[in-house]
Motif scaffolding. Structure first.
Motif, PDB file in Angstrom:
ATOM      1  N   LEU A  50       0.760  -1.155  -0.031  1.00 40.31           N
ATOM      2  CA  LEU A  50       0.084  -0.006   0.130  1.00 40.31           C
ATOM      3  C   LEU A  50       0.911   1.385   0.212  1.00 40.31           C
ATOM      4  O   LEU A  50       0.472   2.258  -0.497  1.00 40.31           O
ATOM      5  CB  LEU A  50      -1.002   0.062   1.307  1.00 40.31           C
ATOM      6  N   GLU A  51       2.192   1.013   0.468  1.00 37.19           N
ATOM      7  CA  GLU A  51       2.804   2.309   0.643  1.00 37.19           C
ATOM      8  C   GLU A  51       3.881   2.571  -0.508  1.00 37.19           C
ATOM      9  O   GLU A  51       4.494   1.783  -0.861  1.00 37.19           O
ATOM     10  CB  GLU A  51       3.657   2.266   1.993  1.00 37.19           C
ATOM     11  N   ASN A  53       0.835   8.088  -4.345  1.00 34.12           N
ATOM     12  CA  ASN A  53       0.382   7.258  -3.515  1.00 34.12           C
ATOM     13  C   ASN A  53      -1.144   7.252  -3.248  1.00 34.12           C
ATOM     14  O   ASN A  53      -1.568   6.266  -2.987  1.00 34.12           O
ATOM     15  CB  ASN A  53       0.921   7.966  -2.261  1.00 34.12           C
ATOM     16  N   LYS A  54      -1.730   8.326  -3.420  1.00 29.31           N
ATOM     17  CA  LYS A  54      -3.210   8.498  -3.304  1.00 29.31           C
ATOM     18  C   LYS A  54      -3.830   7.650  -4.341  1.00 29.31           C
ATOM     19  O   LYS A  54      -4.768   6.735  -4.095  1.00 29.31           O
ATOM     20  CB  LYS A  54      -3.725   9.856  -3.509  1.00 29.31           C
ATOM     21  N   LYS A  74      -3.698   3.872  -3.424  1.00 30.23           N
ATOM     22  CA  LYS A  74      -4.709   3.522  -2.283  1.00 30.23           C
ATOM     23  C   LYS A  74      -5.917   3.119  -3.094  1.00 30.23           C
ATOM     24  O   LYS A  74      -6.710   2.451  -2.723  1.00 30.23           O
ATOM     25  CB  LYS A  74      -4.779   4.473  -1.383  1.00 30.23           C
ATOM     26  N   GLN A  77      -8.251  -0.112  -3.125  1.00 33.19           N
ATOM     27  CA  GLN A  77      -9.448  -0.100  -2.706  1.00 33.19           C
ATOM     28  C   GLN A  77     -10.580  -0.507  -3.725  1.00 33.19           C
ATOM     29  O   GLN A  77     -11.687  -1.231  -3.154  1.00 33.19           O
ATOM     30  CB  GLN A  77      -9.809   1.357  -2.046  1.00 33.19           C
TER      31      GLN A  77
END
Length: 362
Positions: free
Chosen positions: A34-35, A189-190, A193, A197
């Motif tokens: 995720l990071e 990064n956004k 994510k 999701q």
């Protein structure tokens, strides 16, 4: 509050763990993915754990590393394939550094892992170079025999609609990651994510569909078994009550199949599975009505079944609804045309039962 990678690795490699904390290992792998800087930070944390003087902590660190190599993909492979990390592993096995006081079990596991990576990741040339250097220095006398589970599996084929196969988003992500501007990296990064999701939502839908179809199949089987043994006037009242309850459950499951069909797009196999479950459900409901309540069905298709079939048709053959041609008028379509116009999934299950049904596209 979301745990940091450091907190997760500490939990997964805690020397007080009596057994491997596989849940903690999996959580570390997921957080790493995720990071944005996950692989870089993870390799630093893992190197520290693997060099621990406590054998169990180091062994757990190697287990985490092994799982990450199997589950965290190319970004992580690239980071492990750099000399910066490989040198940390070499220090543990080399007598010039930590080799003389490192536990034998830890050293053997490192050599086993490095050898397995040379076989499973031939494109990571630095891994092969590092391993060959250990052989030249006499640290590795012969290639270890690898258990089957030690070999890196080939990457699984993604479903054709997996979120990370979205070409537009993938290209945008690649562009953002190449940028040196902080705002682009934050945007990347956004985006990562958001993509994860969306993929999780897709997997949740799959899980709900599988659970619903399993529930349908279980109820259909139970009611079918009871109908097979049913004799009017001789079956105990308790059994008749149970059959009635199963029948009512089957009726209540129809809207569930309708929602599933409406919510399933671009997946022929899933639509076929839903239609088959609907087919089985319709048959056992009709059989109950005929055999127990004495209704005459006259080949009619119940409304709930029609809704599910209609939903599949709308989803899978949506393009037909806006196309001129043999389907006739703009607002009303006769399914009697389906044998020549519908897809291979819809045609056998729709056309054979619903030639007289008309569906409004309004």
């Amino acid at each position: 509050m979301e745990e940091s990678l450091e907190a997760r690795i500490n939990r997964a490699t805690n020397p007080l763990n009596k057994d491997v904390d596989w849940e903690g290992v999996q959580a570390f792998c997921e957080q790493l993915n995720l990071e944005l800087e996950g692989p870089q930070l993870a390799t630093r944390l893992l190197a520290h754990k693997i060099q621990s003087p406590q054998e169990w902590e180091a062994v757990q660190g190697l287990m985490v590393l092994e799982e990450c190599m199997k589950n965290c993909g190319k970004r992580f492979h690239n980071e492990v394939g750099k000399f910066r990390f490989l040198n940390e592993l070499i220090k543990v096995v080399s007598p010039k550094y930590l080799g003389t006081r490192s536990p034998e079990k830890v050293k053997l596991k490192i050599i086993e892992l490095m050898y397995s990576w040379t076989l499973g990741l031939p494109d990571e040339l630095k891994i092969s170079e590092a391993y060959q250097m250990l052989k030249k220095q006499g640290i590795v006398k012969e290639d270890p025999k690898l258990p089957e589970e030690a070999l890196l599996p080939p990457p699984p084929p993604r479903p054709k609609n997996a979120i990370f196969d979205d070409d537009e988003k993938s290209k945008m992500l690649a562009r953002l990651l190449k940028s040196s501007h902080p705002e682009d990296l934050r945007a990347a990064n956004k985006l990562i994510k958001e993509m994860v999701q969306e993929d999780q939502k897709r997997l949740e839908k799959i899980s709900k569909r599988m659970n619903a179809i399993e529930e349908v199949n279980n109820n259909v089987k139970l009611l079918t078994d009871m109908l097979n043994n049913y004799i009017k006037g001789e079956t105990p009242e308790g059994n008749e009550d149970l059959m009635k309850e199963l029948y009512q459950r089957c009726e209540k499951l129809r809207p569930t199949l309708f929602r599933l069909a409406s919510d399933t797009e671009d997946n022929d196999e899933a639509l076929a599975e839903i239609l088959q479950a609907n087919d089985n459900l319709t048959q056992v409901i009709n059989r109950y009505r005929q055999q127990v309540t004495g209704e005459e069905m006259n080949g009619e298709t119940p409304a709930g079944s029609i809704q599910v079939l209609a939903a599949c048709f709308l989803v899978h053959c949506r393009q037909l609804l806006c196309s001129p041609g043999p389907l006739g008028t703009r607002n009303v379509y006769s399914w009697s045309f389906l044998p020549s116009t519908a897809c291979i999934i819809c045609e056998p299950l729709l056309a054979s039962r619903t030639r007289q049904i008309h569906l409004s596209a309004g």
